[in-house]
Motif scaffolding. Structure first.
Motif, PDB file in Angstrom:
ATOM      1  N   LYS A   1      75.974  42.297  36.619  1.00  0.00           N
ATOM      2  CA  LYS A   1      76.978  42.193  35.568  1.00  0.00           C
ATOM      3  C   LYS A   1      76.280  41.996  34.231  1.00  0.00           C
ATOM      4  N   PHE A   2      76.785  42.656  33.194  1.00  0.00           N
ATOM      5  CA  PHE A   2      76.157  42.576  31.871  1.00  0.00           C
ATOM      6  C   PHE A   2      76.521  41.285  31.155  1.00  0.00           C
ATOM      7  N   LYS A   3      77.615  40.665  31.528  1.00  0.00           N
ATOM      8  CA  LYS A   3      78.064  39.390  30.971  1.00  0.00           C
ATOM      9  C   LYS A   3      78.347  39.482  29.471  1.00  0.00           C
ATOM     10  N   LEU A   4      79.256  40.362  29.108  1.00  0.00           N
ATOM     11  CA  LEU A   4      79.698  40.440  27.719  1.00  0.00           C
ATOM     12  C   LEU A   4      80.458  39.172  27.362  1.00  0.00           C
ATOM     13  N   ASP A   5      80.319  38.744  26.125  1.00  0.00           N
ATOM     14  CA  ASP A   5      81.075  37.607  25.618  1.00  0.00           C
ATOM     15  C   ASP A   5      82.527  38.050  25.410  1.00  0.00           C
ATOM     16  N   GLU A   6      83.470  37.157  25.641  1.00  0.00           N
ATOM     17  CA  GLU A   6      84.877  37.527  25.509  1.00  0.00           C
ATOM     18  C   GLU A   6      85.250  37.905  24.079  1.00  0.00           C
ATOM     19  N   TYR A   7      84.422  37.520  23.103  1.00  0.00           N
ATOM     20  CA  TYR A   7      84.673  37.866  21.702  1.00  0.00           C
ATOM     21  C   TYR A   7      83.770  39.015  21.226  1.00  0.00           C
ATOM     22  N   CYS A   8      83.155  39.710  22.161  1.00  0.00           N
ATOM     23  CA  CYS A   8      82.267  40.825  21.831  1.00  0.00           C
ATOM     24  C   CYS A   8      83.024  41.875  21.015  1.00  0.00           C
ATOM     25  N   GLN A   9      82.395  42.351  19.933  1.00  0.00           N
ATOM     26  CA  GLN A   9      83.031  43.316  19.036  1.00  0.00           C
ATOM     27  C   GLN A   9      82.420  44.704  19.220  1.00  0.00           C
ATOM     28  N   ILE A  10      83.239  45.712  19.001  1.00  0.00           N
ATOM     29  CA  ILE A  10      82.784  47.096  19.055  1.00  0.00           C
ATOM     30  C   ILE A  10      82.755  47.626  17.627  1.00  0.00           C
ATOM     31  N   TRP A  11      81.606  48.143  17.217  1.00  0.00           N
ATOM     32  CA  TRP A  11      81.407  48.657  15.865  1.00  0.00           C
ATOM     33  C   TRP A  11      81.037  50.124  15.918  1.00  0.00           C
ATOM     34  N   LEU A  12      81.408  50.861  14.873  1.00  0.00           N
ATOM     35  CA  LEU A  12      80.988  52.251  14.704  1.00  0.00           C
ATOM     36  C   LEU A  12      80.038  52.298  13.519  1.00  0.00           C
ATOM     37  N   GLN A  13      78.821  52.798  13.751  1.00  0.00           N
ATOM     38  CA  GLN A  13      77.804  52.890  12.696  1.00  0.00           C
ATOM     39  C   GLN A  13      77.232  54.294  12.719  1.00  0.00           C
ATOM     40  N   ASP A  14      77.557  55.080  11.707  1.00  0.00           N
ATOM     41  CA  ASP A  14      76.960  56.399  11.567  1.00  0.00           C
ATOM     42  C   ASP A  14      75.930  56.361  10.455  1.00  0.00           C
ATOM     43  N   ASP A  15      75.065  57.356  10.424  1.00  0.00           N
ATOM     44  CA  ASP A  15      74.016  57.409   9.402  1.00  0.00           C
ATOM     45  C   ASP A  15      74.618  57.298   8.008  1.00  0.00           C
ATOM     46  N   ASN A  16      74.003  56.451   7.195  1.00  0.00           N
ATOM     47  CA  ASN A  16      74.359  56.272   5.776  1.00  0.00           C
ATOM     48  C   ASN A  16      75.812  55.860   5.552  1.00  0.00           C
ATOM     49  N   GLU A  17      76.427  55.244   6.521  1.00  0.00           N
ATOM     50  CA  GLU A  17      77.792  54.769   6.353  1.00  0.00           C
ATOM     51  C   GLU A  17      77.854  53.279   6.623  1.00  0.00           C
ATOM     52  N   ILE A  18      78.832  52.637   6.027  1.00  0.00           N
ATOM     53  CA  ILE A  18      79.050  51.214   6.263  1.00  0.00           C
ATOM     54  C   ILE A  18      79.655  51.071   7.659  1.00  0.00           C
ATOM     55  N   PRO A  19      79.167  50.115   8.469  1.00  0.00           N
ATOM     56  CA  PRO A  19      79.728  49.939   9.816  1.00  0.00           C
ATOM     57  C   PRO A  19      81.213  49.590   9.763  1.00  0.00           C
ATOM     58  N   VAL A  20      81.951  50.103  10.720  1.00  0.00           N
ATOM     59  CA  VAL A  20      83.391  49.858  10.808  1.00  0.00           C
ATOM     60  C   VAL A  20      83.667  49.201  12.155  1.00  0.00           C
ATOM     61  N   MET A  21      84.392  48.076  12.111  1.00  0.00           N
ATOM     62  CA  MET A  21      84.728  47.404  13.360  1.00  0.00           C
ATOM     63  C   MET A  21      85.920  48.103  14.000  1.00  0.00           C
ATOM     64  N   LEU A  22      85.742  48.511  15.254  1.00  0.00           N
ATOM     65  CA  LEU A  22      86.800  49.195  15.980  1.00  0.00           C
ATOM     66  C   LEU A  22      87.688  48.220  16.744  1.00  0.00           C
ATOM     67  N   GLY A  23      87.171  47.031  16.988  1.00  0.00           N
ATOM     68  CA  GLY A  23      87.950  46.029  17.711  1.00  0.00           C
ATOM     69  C   GLY A  23      87.075  45.223  18.635  1.00  0.00           C
ATOM     70  N   LYS A  24      87.724  44.483  19.504  1.00  0.00           N
ATOM     71  CA  LYS A  24      87.001  43.662  20.464  1.00  0.00           C
ATOM     72  C   LYS A  24      87.136  44.293  21.838  1.00  0.00           C
ATOM     73  N   VAL A  25      86.191  44.005  22.721  1.00  0.00           N
ATOM     74  CA  VAL A  25      86.204  44.632  24.048  1.00  0.00           C
ATOM     75  C   VAL A  25      87.404  44.147  24.852  1.00  0.00           C
ATOM     76  N   ASN A  26      87.889  45.020  25.715  1.00  0.00           N
ATOM     77  CA  ASN A  26      88.977  44.648  26.621  1.00  0.00           C
ATOM     78  C   ASN A  26      88.446  43.691  27.675  1.00  0.00           C
ATOM     79  N   GLU A  27      89.323  42.848  28.177  1.00  0.00           N
ATOM     80  CA  GLU A  27      88.932  41.874  29.196  1.00  0.00           C
ATOM     81  C   GLU A  27      88.406  42.529  30.462  1.00  0.00           C
ATOM     82  N   ASP A  28      88.891  43.738  30.761  1.00  0.00           N
ATOM     83  CA  ASP A  28      88.447  44.404  31.992  1.00  0.00           C
ATOM     84  C   ASP A  28      86.974  44.827  31.934  1.00  0.00           C
TER      85      ASP A  28
END
Length: 192
Positions: A56-83
């Protein structure tokens, strides 16, 4: 007394034989132990490798998902689902690929997952060009932008198998053209 003198060599011979057998037994025991330890070590290493992909990778329940493309400011997509919290690394990546098909995991740790736009479907050598390609047995016209990202322009009704073998061979690699006019002009040649 004469009889005893004839058998004096027996005791030292038996002692020497016992020492030889004892040292041979110890030698074989040590070698067997070393071989067993080496074998167990290899099995343990193999088991560790198998487990590492299945742990098991043991993600934290508050783990965030970010989108980072070249030369762009990162955008938060949300938090991981509990599943996803009790999944392996491979299972997490597969679930994210399903949810975000045009993205891939760039980095991942317990507290954040960073996605980037997948490089699939990009070819810089075809930037600003048009191609004629085989798609499901029919010719399709594609346009490549300045980054080499592929976009479908039109899927034609021209079947690949209806064309001469030389053209079929060309279409296996894709026919690269400089403009949309060139692409449609070439299509007209195939249609006639």
């Amino acid at each position: 007394m004469k009889k005893m003198e004839n058998y004096r060599w027996i005791i030292p011979s038996l002692v020497a034989l016992g020492v030889i057998l004892l040292s041979g037994g110890i030698f074989l025991g040590v070698k067997s132990y070393e071989t067993l330890e080496a074998s167990n070590s290899k099995v343990n290493d193999a088991n560790q490798k198998n487990l590492s992909g299945k742990q098991k990778f043991k993600l934290d329940e508050y783990c965030q998902i970010w989108l980072q493309d070249d030369n762009e400011i990162p955008v938060m997509l949300g938090k991981v689902n509990e599943d996803l919290l009790n999944k392996t690394e491979d299972e997490i990546k597969a679930a994210l690929k399903e949810k975000y098909p045009d993205k891939e995991v760039s980095t991942m740790n317990k507290y954040q997952i960073i996605l980037k736009t997948s490089d699939e479907g990009t070819d810089v050598s075809k930037a600003n060009k048009y191609t004629l390609e085989n798609e499901d047995g029919y010719i399709s016209v594609f346009k490549y932008d300045k980054q080499g990202k592929k976009e479908l322009v039109e899927k034609t009704s021209i079947q690949i198998k209806s064309l001469p073998k030389s053209v079929q061979e060309e279409l296996k690699e894709a026919i690269i053209l400089d403009s949309e006019d060139d692409a449609y002009s070439r299509l007209e040649d195939f249609g006639s």
